[in-house]
Motif scaffolding. Structure first.
Motif, mmCIF file in Angstrom:
data_model
loop_
_atom_site.group_PDB
_atom_site.id
_atom_site.type_symbol
_atom_site.label_atom_id
_atom_site.label_comp_id
_atom_site.label_asym_id
_atom_site.label_seq_id
_atom_site.Cartn_x
_atom_site.Cartn_y
_atom_site.Cartn_z
ATOM 1 N N UNK A 209 53.016 111.549 1.450
ATOM 2 C CA UNK A 209 52.055 111.182 0.419
ATOM 3 C C UNK A 209 50.721 111.917 0.598
ATOM 4 N N UNK A 210 50.066 111.714 1.710
ATOM 5 C CA UNK A 210 48.790 112.398 1.953
ATOM 6 C C UNK A 210 48.757 113.061 3.324
ATOM 7 N N UNK A 211 49.928 113.209 3.949
ATOM 8 C CA UNK A 211 49.990 113.762 5.294
ATOM 9 C C UNK A 211 51.111 114.785 5.403
ATOM 10 N N UNK A 212 50.821 115.891 6.103
ATOM 11 C CA UNK A 212 51.848 116.870 6.468
ATOM 12 C C UNK A 212 52.029 116.762 7.975
ATOM 13 N N UNK A 213 53.230 116.409 8.410
ATOM 14 C CA UNK A 213 53.548 116.260 9.831
ATOM 15 C C UNK A 213 54.224 117.540 10.315
ATOM 16 N N UNK A 214 53.760 118.069 11.439
ATOM 17 C CA UNK A 214 54.331 119.304 11.974
ATOM 18 C C UNK A 214 54.913 119.049 13.364
ATOM 19 N N UNK A 215 56.024 119.696 13.690
ATOM 20 C CA UNK A 215 56.567 119.565 15.047
ATOM 21 C C UNK A 215 55.612 120.201 16.058
ATOM 22 N N UNK B 171 55.568 132.276 18.542
ATOM 23 C CA UNK B 171 56.382 132.807 17.446
ATOM 24 C C UNK B 171 56.414 131.867 16.243
ATOM 25 N N UNK B 172 56.128 130.591 16.468
ATOM 26 C CA UNK B 172 56.128 129.612 15.383
ATOM 27 C C UNK B 172 54.718 129.269 14.902
ATOM 28 N N UNK B 173 53.717 129.614 15.705
ATOM 29 C CA UNK B 173 52.338 129.256 15.388
ATOM 30 C C UNK B 173 51.839 129.774 14.055
ATOM 31 N N UNK B 174 52.292 130.959 13.647
ATOM 32 C CA UNK B 174 51.858 131.513 12.365
ATOM 33 C C UNK B 174 52.263 130.654 11.184
ATOM 34 N N UNK B 175 53.352 129.921 11.334
ATOM 35 C CA UNK B 175 53.796 129.035 10.250
ATOM 36 C C UNK B 175 52.767 127.934 9.987
ATOM 37 N N UNK B 176 52.056 127.515 11.026
ATOM 38 C CA UNK B 176 51.036 126.478 10.839
ATOM 39 C C UNK B 176 49.930 126.949 9.907
ATOM 40 N N UNK B 177 49.576 128.227 10.013
ATOM 41 C CA UNK B 177 48.553 128.776 9.118
ATOM 42 C C UNK B 177 49.030 128.710 7.677
ATOM 43 N N UNK B 178 50.287 129.035 7.458
ATOM 44 C CA UNK B 178 50.846 129.001 6.099
ATOM 45 C C UNK B 178 50.876 127.564 5.579
ATOM 46 N N UNK B 179 51.358 126.632 6.399
ATOM 47 C CA UNK B 179 51.427 125.225 5.967
ATOM 48 C C UNK B 179 50.034 124.646 5.739
ATOM 49 N N UNK B 180 49.033 125.127 6.466
ATOM 50 C CA UNK B 180 47.686 124.575 6.313
ATOM 51 C C UNK B 180 47.114 124.834 4.918
ATOM 52 N N UNK B 181 47.620 125.839 4.231
ATOM 53 C CA UNK B 181 47.147 126.105 2.869
ATOM 54 C C UNK B 181 47.546 125.000 1.895
ATOM 55 N N UNK B 182 48.524 124.194 2.271
ATOM 56 C CA UNK B 182 48.959 123.071 1.431
ATOM 57 C C UNK B 182 48.077 121.840 1.622
ATOM 58 N N UNK B 183 47.204 121.873 2.624
ATOM 59 C CA UNK B 183 46.378 120.715 2.960
ATOM 60 C C UNK B 183 44.932 120.908 2.522
#
Length: 166
Positions: free
Chosen positions: A46-52, A60-72
């Motif tokens: 609803x108002x939260x994006x949960x990340x592993x 190698x996965x950290x760059x994905x956090x930057x991409x997902x942060x654009x949704x917040x």
């Protein structure tokens, strides 16, 4: 605890290492019963994006956090008060394109060092830091008020922040 289910709130992405308390914090923010849940994938709610946590722990996965942060609308750096170290480098907040808050979890733990966790989050660049315990609900309403756009003044009254878009 107040009901925030039907209120338009800023979307928050939580970033932190595995077992830092992100999923438990989400359950507390939603008013759910606290139970163990291992996040296996990025979850949009609803108002939260949960990340592993592995996304923050693996270069190698950290760059994905930057991409997902654009949704917040807001980025939450989560650090447990029981952490022996911080994953967040100094001044990392300067790389974000969204407001970044620090969230210290597990403040009720017998071995908690909330002051150290706060120092690490401030070193990372967080100007606003929330102290929480998902089990006794400490700090949960303060985060919800922040996401709603309201904060308590020093006198305990509410003040609504105006959006830069308005």
């Amino acid at each position: 605890m107040r009901d925030y289910q039907n209120i338009n709130m800023k979307k928050l992405i939580l970033i932190g290492r595995s077992e830092s308390g992100k999923s438990t914090l989400i359950q507390a923010l939603r008013g759910e019963t606290i139970h163990y849940h291992k996040t296996q994938y990025v979850g949009y709610g609803d108002f939260i994006i949960d990340t592993p946590g592995e996304y923050a722990e693996d270069k190698h996965l950290g760059g994905a956090l930057a991409v997902y942060s654009y949704e917040a609308d807001v980025i939450g750096l989560v650090l447990s008060a029981t952490e022996p170290y911080s994953l967040f480098p100094p001044c990392i907040v300067g790389m974000a394109t969204r407001p970044v808050i620090g969230i210290v979890t597990k403040c009720d733990h017998p071995f908690a060092d909330s002051a150290q966790a706060e120092r690490w989050l401030r070193l990372a660049g967080c100007e606003k830091v929330f102290f929480t315990s998902s089990y006794d609900h400490k700090g949960i309403d303060a985060i919800l008020d922040y996401l709603k756009g309201e904060e308590k003044t020093s006198r305990g009254t509410s003040k609504t922040r105006r959006s830069a878009k308005a």
